[in-house]
Design a protein around this motif. Structure first.
Motif, PDB file in Angstrom:
ATOM      1  N   GLY A   1      35.064  39.448  43.569  1.00 24.86           N
ATOM      2  CA  GLY A   1      33.915  39.693  44.447  1.00 24.86           C
ATOM      3  C   GLY A   1      34.023  38.808  45.685  1.00 24.86           C
ATOM      4  N   PRO A   2      32.980  38.134  46.084  1.00 22.86           N
ATOM      5  CA  PRO A   2      31.715  37.962  45.364  1.00 22.86           C
ATOM      6  C   PRO A   2      30.716  39.109  45.540  1.00 22.86           C
ATOM      7  N   ASP A   3      31.024  40.070  46.474  1.00 26.03           N
ATOM      8  CA  ASP A   3      30.078  41.159  46.716  1.00 26.03           C
ATOM      9  C   ASP A   3      30.475  42.453  46.009  1.00 26.03           C
ATOM     10  N   ILE A   4      31.735  42.835  46.104  1.00 23.45           N
ATOM     11  CA  ILE A   4      32.238  44.029  45.434  1.00 23.45           C
ATOM     12  C   ILE A   4      33.597  43.710  44.825  1.00 23.45           C
ATOM     13  N   ARG A   5      33.935  44.420  43.751  1.00 23.65           N
ATOM     14  CA  ARG A   5      35.150  44.114  43.000  1.00 23.65           C
ATOM     15  C   ARG A   5      36.113  45.291  43.015  1.00 23.65           C
ATOM     16  N   TRP A   6      37.389  44.976  42.811  1.00 27.39           N
ATOM     17  CA  TRP A   6      38.407  45.993  42.590  1.00 27.39           C
ATOM     18  C   TRP A   6      38.113  46.701  41.272  1.00 27.39           C
ATOM     19  N   VAL A   7      38.437  47.995  41.207  1.00 27.03           N
ATOM     20  CA  VAL A   7      38.152  48.770  40.004  1.00 27.03           C
ATOM     21  C   VAL A   7      39.236  48.615  38.937  1.00 27.03           C
ATOM     22  N   GLY A   8      40.309  47.856  39.256  1.00 24.40           N
ATOM     23  CA  GLY A   8      41.331  47.575  38.249  1.00 24.40           C
ATOM     24  C   GLY A   8      42.512  48.511  38.277  1.00 24.40           C
ATOM     25  N   ASN A   9      42.512  49.510  39.167  1.00 23.15           N
ATOM     26  CA  ASN A   9      43.663  50.404  39.333  1.00 23.15           C
ATOM     27  C   ASN A   9      43.664  50.925  40.761  1.00 23.15           C
ATOM     28  N   GLU A  10      44.782  51.517  41.168  1.00 20.15           N
ATOM     29  CA  GLU A  10      44.883  52.117  42.494  1.00 20.15           C
ATOM     30  C   GLU A  10      44.926  53.635  42.389  1.00 20.15           C
ATOM     31  N   ARG A  11      44.282  54.161  41.357  1.00 21.44           N
ATOM     32  CA  ARG A  11      44.192  55.609  41.140  1.00 21.44           C
ATOM     33  C   ARG A  11      42.835  56.160  41.551  1.00 21.44           C
TER      34      ARG A  11
ATOM     35  N   THR B   1      27.416  45.150  37.258  1.00 24.18           N
ATOM     36  CA  THR B   1      27.309  43.712  37.047  1.00 24.18           C
ATOM     37  C   THR B   1      28.600  43.146  36.474  1.00 24.18           C
ATOM     38  N   SER B   2      28.811  41.856  36.719  1.00 22.15           N
ATOM     39  CA  SER B   2      30.071  41.217  36.334  1.00 22.15           C
ATOM     40  C   SER B   2      29.842  39.747  36.027  1.00 22.15           C
ATOM     41  N   ASN B   3      30.659  39.234  35.119  1.00 17.59           N
ATOM     42  CA  ASN B   3      30.733  37.791  34.871  1.00 17.59           C
ATOM     43  C   ASN B   3      32.076  37.310  35.420  1.00 17.59           C
ATOM     44  N   SER B   4      32.202  37.353  36.745  1.00 15.56           N
ATOM     45  CA  SER B   4      33.498  37.189  37.400  1.00 15.56           C
ATOM     46  C   SER B   4      33.835  35.742  37.758  1.00 15.56           C
ATOM     47  N   ASP B   5      33.125  34.780  37.188  1.00 13.72           N
ATOM     48  CA  ASP B   5      33.400  33.389  37.526  1.00 13.72           C
ATOM     49  C   ASP B   5      34.817  32.974  37.134  1.00 13.72           C
ATOM     50  N   ASP B   6      35.418  33.650  36.156  1.00 19.33           N
ATOM     51  CA  ASP B   6      36.760  33.309  35.703  1.00 19.33           C
ATOM     52  C   ASP B   6      37.839  34.109  36.443  1.00 19.33           C
ATOM     53  N   PHE B   7      37.453  34.926  37.427  1.00 22.07           N
ATOM     54  CA  PHE B   7      38.414  35.729  38.175  1.00 22.07           C
ATOM     55  C   PHE B   7      38.699  35.095  39.541  1.00 22.07           C
TER      56      PHE B   7
ATOM     57  N   PRO C   1      29.461  45.392  42.147  1.00 23.50           N
ATOM     58  CA  PRO C   1      29.878  46.762  41.834  1.00 23.50           C
ATOM     59  C   PRO C   1      31.329  47.028  42.213  1.00 23.50           C
ATOM     60  N   ALA C   2      31.870  48.133  41.707  1.00 26.59           N
ATOM     61  CA  ALA C   2      33.297  48.436  41.858  1.00 26.59           C
ATOM     62  C   ALA C   2      33.576  49.295  43.080  1.00 26.59           C
ATOM     63  N   GLU C   3      34.762  49.065  43.651  1.00 28.36           N
ATOM     64  CA  GLU C   3      35.296  49.882  44.734  1.00 28.36           C
ATOM     65  C   GLU C   3      36.592  50.523  44.236  1.00 28.36           C
ATOM     66  N   CYS C   4      36.692  51.850  44.377  1.00 28.47           N
ATOM     67  CA  CYS C   4      37.853  52.603  43.872  1.00 28.47           C
ATOM     68  C   CYS C   4      38.777  52.939  45.033  1.00 28.47           C
ATOM     69  N   ASP C   5      39.926  52.266  45.100  1.00 28.27           N
ATOM     70  CA  ASP C   5      40.872  52.508  46.181  1.00 28.27           C
ATOM     71  C   ASP C   5      42.022  53.386  45.702  1.00 28.27           C
ATOM     72  N   VAL C   6      42.426  54.315  46.571  1.00 27.67           N
ATOM     73  CA  VAL C   6      43.521  55.236  46.279  1.00 27.67           C
ATOM     74  C   VAL C   6      43.994  55.809  47.606  1.00 27.67           C
ATOM     75  N   SER C   7      45.267  56.210  47.666  1.00 27.58           N
ATOM     76  CA  SER C   7      45.801  56.792  48.898  1.00 27.58           C
ATOM     77  C   SER C   7      45.849  58.309  48.789  1.00 27.58           C
ATOM     78  N   ILE C   8      45.690  58.978  49.919  1.00 30.05           N
ATOM     79  CA  ILE C   8      45.767  60.429  49.955  1.00 30.05           C
ATOM     80  C   ILE C   8      47.189  60.910  49.726  1.00 30.05           C
ATOM     81  N   ARG C   9      48.153  59.974  49.832  1.00 21.15           N
ATOM     82  CA  ARG C   9      49.579  60.255  49.598  1.00 21.15           C
ATOM     83  C   ARG C   9      50.082  59.357  48.471  1.00 21.15           C
ATOM     84  N   PRO C  10      51.301  59.604  47.984  1.00 24.19           N
ATOM     85  CA  PRO C  10      51.847  58.702  46.957  1.00 24.19           C
ATOM     86  C   PRO C  10      51.937  57.254  47.427  1.00 24.19           C
ATOM     87  N   GLY C  11      52.302  57.030  48.681  1.00 24.23           N
ATOM     88  CA  GLY C  11      52.400  55.682  49.230  1.00 24.23           C
ATOM     89  C   GLY C  11      51.186  55.316  50.050  1.00 24.23           C
ATOM     90  N   TRP C  12      51.105  54.023  50.376  1.00 27.14           N
ATOM     91  CA  TRP C  12      49.992  53.543  51.195  1.00 27.14           C
ATOM     92  C   TRP C  12      50.290  53.661  52.683  1.00 27.14           C
TER      93      TRP C  12
END
Length: 484
Positions: A230-240, A250-256, A278-289
């Motif tokens: 965070g501290p405001d928004i978090r990665w969703v854990g994948n790039e899909r 909500t998150s207990n992200s003090d250990d991240f 809250p989570a942000e979901c990142d992904v590319s419209i193509r296979p690469g970034w």
């Protein structure tokens, strides 16, 4: 003379205001004003553009010559127009990727557009994109890679001074910034000013993130900060681009820290959680970034993008879709077409709430139904700030929509009133089948938005059952929609 005393009560005055019921108390952590503004965006874009675009790579080593960067027909307005036509509410530009090349003429390095042939060294991609966003009414954000494979001091304390100086440039010269994206790529092989060596850092301590975050707070207090922690928004854990079927805000992200976090927890969130992240979901419209010509026929289809919308925005997260400019400095026609059709499908789906005009009945309304602030009909008024809620002791109520006639739909949209926290744990949706109710959907973790998508059904009555909640629910929307 005898004195008379009169005691007046509200009941003795016909014109006295009605005593109103108090609203429910917030539950758990709640979003800040900047987070609420971010939640309302829901869908916005990423622009990956740098020397990698011209070397046909995803990660540069840091030894690329600035002369490599030379878009032939850069058009910030075309890039922003493509994003806006696709329904994006903002754009985040990769101002500096891991290769260290800067898309603005930073005074702290020579490794930037000022030493490229583009615009005869007078160009500034950050300025042109930020100004194009302003003209189009989109919000502007920045990505500044913490890892720098070009800079001679990376891995040493001196680099932090350099990094924060560049961050200060971006935060003071380019207008309002809605988000800063801090990723977790930290250390490894690089050019490092000609050293050509491997440098490792302890990502828990090296960056001193609290100091950097405070710099952002001081210069851009409305900006949300993204990282694994965070501290405001978090990665969703994948790039899909896929949030968990259950995805708590909500998150207990003090250990991240950025680059060191549990992908499973990032995907699901923590319940109970100490912080609103809250989570942000990142992904590319193509296979690469970054843009690669050989991927021109591998652009995600409109239907694939629609599916990603349901697995991100539809699970309470945001949808961050990458649109990589090509070597001209424009969004490729294939990407534009796919994004345009994606938007057409969404617009056709959500243009009309088929539940509008329904008669709404709730098994319980706070304060015996006498206070319009909590009325069941609030779920249909299109206003996120109003909501239906119940008395404190009623945590599993039902809400029935009498549509008045048979309606066909396949999407249900639910929203909670976020300033009161994430209160609902699970729900079920039923349809009336003439003699009895039939379950047609179930979900957990509503939050900002929950989309239940299934087979098309036709019915004249729909019922929402709150099957589990931590406290009395506060529902701001129930919508019915049909995909074209």
């Amino acid at each position: 003379m005898q004195r008379r005393e009169f005691v007046l009560t509200a009941l003795s005055l016909p014109f006295a205001p009605r005593l109103l019921t108090s609203p429910p108390a917030p539950y758990g952590p709640v979003p800040s004003p900047r987070q609420l503004r971010w939640h309302e965006m829901e869908f916005y874009g990423f622009l990956h553009f740098t020397v990698n675009t011209f070397t046909n790579r995803e990660w540069g080593d840091g030894d690329e010559l600035p002369s490599v960067f030379n878009p032939t027909d850069f058009d910030a307005d075309q890039i922003v127009a493509a994003a806006k036509e696709g329904g994006m509410k903002g754009l985040i530009l990769t101002c500096k990727h891991h290769d260290g090349f800067c898309l603005w003429p930073s005074q702290y390095t020579e490794h930037s557009v000022k030493n490229s042939p583009w615009r005869d060294g007078q160009g500034d991609v950050v300025k042109e994109i930020s100004e194009a966003c302003s003209r189009a009414g989109l919000r502007f954000g920045v990505y500044l890679s913490p890892w720098d494979r070009n800079h001679k001091d990376y891995g040493r304390p001196e680099y932090l001074v350099y990094y924060r100086n560049q961050l200060r440039e971006l935060l003071t010269n380019y207008g309002p910034i809605f988000e800063i994206f801090f990723d977790g790529a930290n250390g490894g092989d690089g050019y490092y000013g000609g050293a050509y060596e491997r440098r490792g850092i302890d990502n828990r301590t090296y960056y001193d993130w609290p100091t950097t975050w405070q710099l952002v707070r001081d210069l851009q207090p409305d900006c949300v900060l993204f990282s694994d922690a965070g501290p405001d928004i978090r990665w969703v854990g994948n790039e899909r681009g896929v949030a968990g079927e259950t995805c708590w805000a909500t998150s207990n992200s003090d250990d991240f820290v950025p680059g060191r976090a549990d992908p499973v927890r990032l995907n699901l969130g923590d319940r109970p959680g100490k912080h609103w992240v809250p989570a942000e979901c990142d992904v590319s419209i193509r296979p690469g970034w970054f843009y690669h010509q050989h991927e021109d026929e591998e652009v995600k289809t409109p239907q694939a993008l629609v599916d990603l919308y349901y697995s991100s925005v539809g699970r309470g997260a945001s949808f961050l879709l990458n649109l990589p400019p090509d070597r001209r400095g424009r969004i490729h026609d294939n990407d534009v077409r796919s994004l345009r059709e994606f938007r057409r499908i969404l617009d056709a789906t959500f243009a009309t709430n088929l539940a509008a005009g329904a008669r709404v009945h709730a098994s319980n309304v706070r304060g015996n139904g006498s206070d319009p602030r909590f009325a069941s009909a609030n779920v249909l008024d299109g206003n996120r700030d109003t909501y239906w809620t119940t008395d404190d002791h009623v945590v599993t109520p039902t809400l029935t929509l009498d549509l008045g006639r048979p309606i066909s739909f396949n999407v249900v949209r639910l929203r909670e009133n976020l300033p009161l926290g994430q209160r609902v744990i699970s729900i079920k949706i039923d349809m009336w089948r003439g003699r009895d109710w039939v379950e047609i959907g179930a979900a957990t973790s509503i939050g900002n938005c929950r989309l239940l998508r299934g087979q098309r059904v036709t019915t004249s009555r729909v019922r929402l059952r709150i099957t589990k909640a931590a406290v009395c629910p506060a529902i701001s929307e129930v919508g019915l929609f049909a995909e074209p």
